[in-house]
Scaffold this active site. Structure first.
Site, PDB file in Angstrom:
ATOM      1  N   SER A 176      14.375  11.081  54.958  1.00 11.49           N
ATOM      2  CA  SER A 176      15.310  11.641  55.942  1.00 11.49           C
ATOM      3  C   SER A 176      16.557  10.798  56.166  1.00 11.49           C
ATOM      4  O   SER A 176      17.554  11.304  56.659  1.00 11.49           O
ATOM      5  CB  SER A 176      14.604  11.811  57.282  1.00 11.49           C
ATOM      6  OG  SER A 176      14.151  10.556  57.760  1.00 11.49           O
ATOM      7  N   ASP A 209      17.887   9.853  67.492  1.00  9.14           N
ATOM      8  CA  ASP A 209      16.572  10.136  68.057  1.00  9.14           C
ATOM      9  C   ASP A 209      15.726   8.868  67.948  1.00  9.14           C
ATOM     10  O   ASP A 209      16.265   7.782  67.743  1.00  9.14           O
ATOM     11  CB  ASP A 209      15.929  11.362  67.369  1.00  9.14           C
ATOM     12  CG  ASP A 209      15.758  11.167  65.868  1.00  9.14           C
ATOM     13  OD1 ASP A 209      15.823  10.009  65.399  1.00  9.14           O
ATOM     14  OD2 ASP A 209      15.551  12.167  65.153  1.00  9.14           O
ATOM     15  N   HIS A 224      16.147   7.846  63.900  1.00 10.93           N
ATOM     16  CA  HIS A 224      17.319   7.955  63.027  1.00 10.93           C
ATOM     17  C   HIS A 224      18.613   7.586  63.729  1.00 10.93           C
ATOM     18  O   HIS A 224      18.809   7.939  64.893  1.00 10.93           O
ATOM     19  CB  HIS A 224      17.452   9.401  62.531  1.00 10.93           C
ATOM     20  CG  HIS A 224      16.219   9.927  61.863  1.00 10.93           C
ATOM     21  ND1 HIS A 224      15.225  10.575  62.553  1.00 10.93           N
ATOM     22  CD2 HIS A 224      15.826   9.891  60.570  1.00 10.93           C
ATOM     23  CE1 HIS A 224      14.262  10.923  61.706  1.00 10.93           C
ATOM     24  NE2 HIS A 224      14.602  10.514  60.499  1.00 10.93           N
TER      25      HIS A 224
END
Ligand SMILES: *[C@@H]1O[C@H](CO)[C@@H](O)[C@H](O)[C@H]1NC(C)=O
Ligand SMILES: *[C@@H]1O[C@H](CO)[C@@H](O)[C@H](O)[C@H]1NC(C)=O
Ligand SMILES: *[C@@H]1O[C@H](CO)[C@@H](O)[C@H](O)[C@H]1NC(C)=O
Ligand SMILES: *[C@@H]1O[C@H](CO)[C@@H](O)[C@H](O)[C@H]1NC(C)=O
Length: 350
Positions: free
Chosen positions: A41, A322, A325
């Site tokens: 991610s 978040d 990240h």
């Protein structure tokens, strides 16, 4: 080590992202250069598309492209900043290869949020399979040998293997041996990319996972988890050795490390309130978007659509988006630090 299992666990359950837009990169150069991206991610720009992925929900993507579009951030991620530095467009996500075939010349992003070098519960291809995708495109003559030579591979390994290990074993027992096997597999993968003819191969160092908001929450985002960061240091030492060995064994200088760890650490050091200088982020360890309780995450809503998360007023004011990240501004800051600037200079020479 409860905190650690929690964090690492979070990394893989919050499965991620993708982007739909055509013009995602900032760079304009057409040139010969192209980039292939592998990993998770931190690098994914649109491959991970499951209906429930937070990255496809508000407030992800509010800064760029302006709506949720798959990146696990409010905006741009590492891949975008590297492409921009190299003066090229962000390579398209693998899943858009048919729709955006005209942009394949910039390379392709095979990274899928939630994945590792080994299998994780994410229903997405591990890195071995991501490399298979590139191999198939070469067999299909989408890319030539010459194309490969002037290509760069960016490899993001940000911790999902460790998250899954902890979730399975319930503890960090046996962790050092597992770290060795993860780094060994990274080495196998890098060597395979080299075998496919990729000219330069840059692997990111593991970020200080003990400083992720998911892990600093118990200290109200003040203290990094030292035990976790010590394990991260082991990974990074082994990774440096693996990269050195690969260059040695191939008689080349094709392999190198993108110092994401050093970059994050530099940002955290600089912006500590007691440090001199003008802190960009008031508290770099505190995220912009987070669940109102540990059971919820950014973007979660109840059955009536009522938010189960809180959002800061300005995502530019925080390093983390978040609990796992960085924000676009966080990535921008990281890519402006000496560790990553130095790494990028090496990239630019390829
Ligand atoms: C990656 O996934 C493939 C396909 O599911 C599997 O066969 C392979 O064993 C996995 N590789 C690793 C290194 O875990
Ligand atoms: C961790 O779990 C895996 C899979 O269940 C197992 O093969 C391995 O032996 C475990 N390691 C330790 C140290 O418990
Ligand atoms: C590569 O490794 C071999 C064997 O360990 C060593 O003798 C040699 O000096 C190394 N070469 C470089 C350039 O590091
Ligand atoms: C950050 O600060 C720590 C503690 O002072 C220091 O050990 C480390 O080298 C610093 N790292 C960077 C990249 O500035």
């Amino acid at each position: 080590m409860e905190g650690q299992s929690l964090v690492l666990f979070f990394i893989f359950i919050s499965v991620f992202s993708g982007d739909v837009e055509g013009g995602l990169g900032e760079g304009e150069g057409e040139g010969e250069k192209r980039m292939f991206v592998f990993g998770d991610s931190y690098a994914d720009t649109g491959n991970n598309r499951i209906a429930l992925a937070a990255a496809w929900k508000y407030p992800y993507g509010i800064t760029f492209p302006g709506k949720p579009a798959g990146r696990f951030s409010d905006g741009r991620v590492s891949t975008d900043f590297i492409a921009n530095y190299l003066g090229m467009k962000t390579p398209i996500a693998y899943r858009w290869r048919k729709q955006l075939a005209g942009r394949m010349k910039h390379g392709m992003n095979f990274a899928f949020g939630g994945t590792g070098v080994f299998d994780t519960p994410a229903p997405y291809p591990n890195m071995t399979t991501q490399i298979d995708f590139l191999q198939q495109l070469i067999y299909d003559s989408v890319y030539t040998q010459r194309d490969m030579k002037t290509s760069l591979a960016f490899v993001s390994v940000s911790g999902n293997d460790y998250a899954y290990y902890i979730a399975r074993n319930g503890s960090t027992a046996g962790f050092p041996a597992f770290i060795s096997s993860v780094v060994r597999q990274v080495g196998v993968n890098l060597r395979r990319m080299h075998g496919l003819g990729v000219g330069k191969i840059a692997v990111g160092s593991l970020p200080p996972l003990g400083c992720l908001p998911a892990n600093t929450a118990p200290s109200s985002f003040r203290q990094c988890n030292k035990a976790q960061n010590a394990l991260v240091d082991l990974h990074n030492r082994l990774l440096l050795q693996a990269v050195t060995d690969l260059n040695n064994q191939t008689g080349s200088t094709s392999f190198f490390i993108l110092d994401i760890h050093g970059a994050f650490q530099t940002v955290f050091n600089r912006t500590r309130p007691h440090q001199a200088g003008s802190p960009k982020f008031e508290n770099p360890l505190q995220p912009c978007c987070m669940g109102v309780s540990a059971a919820f995450s950014c973007a979660s809503v109840d059955e009536n659509g009522v938010k189960k998360y809180t959002l800061c007023s300005n995502p530019k004011s925080t390093f983390f988006w978040d609990t796992l990240h960085p924000t676009q501004e966080g990535w921008r800051a990281a890519f402006s630090t000496p560790p990553l600037q130095n790494s990028l200079r090496q990239l630019f020479q390829y």
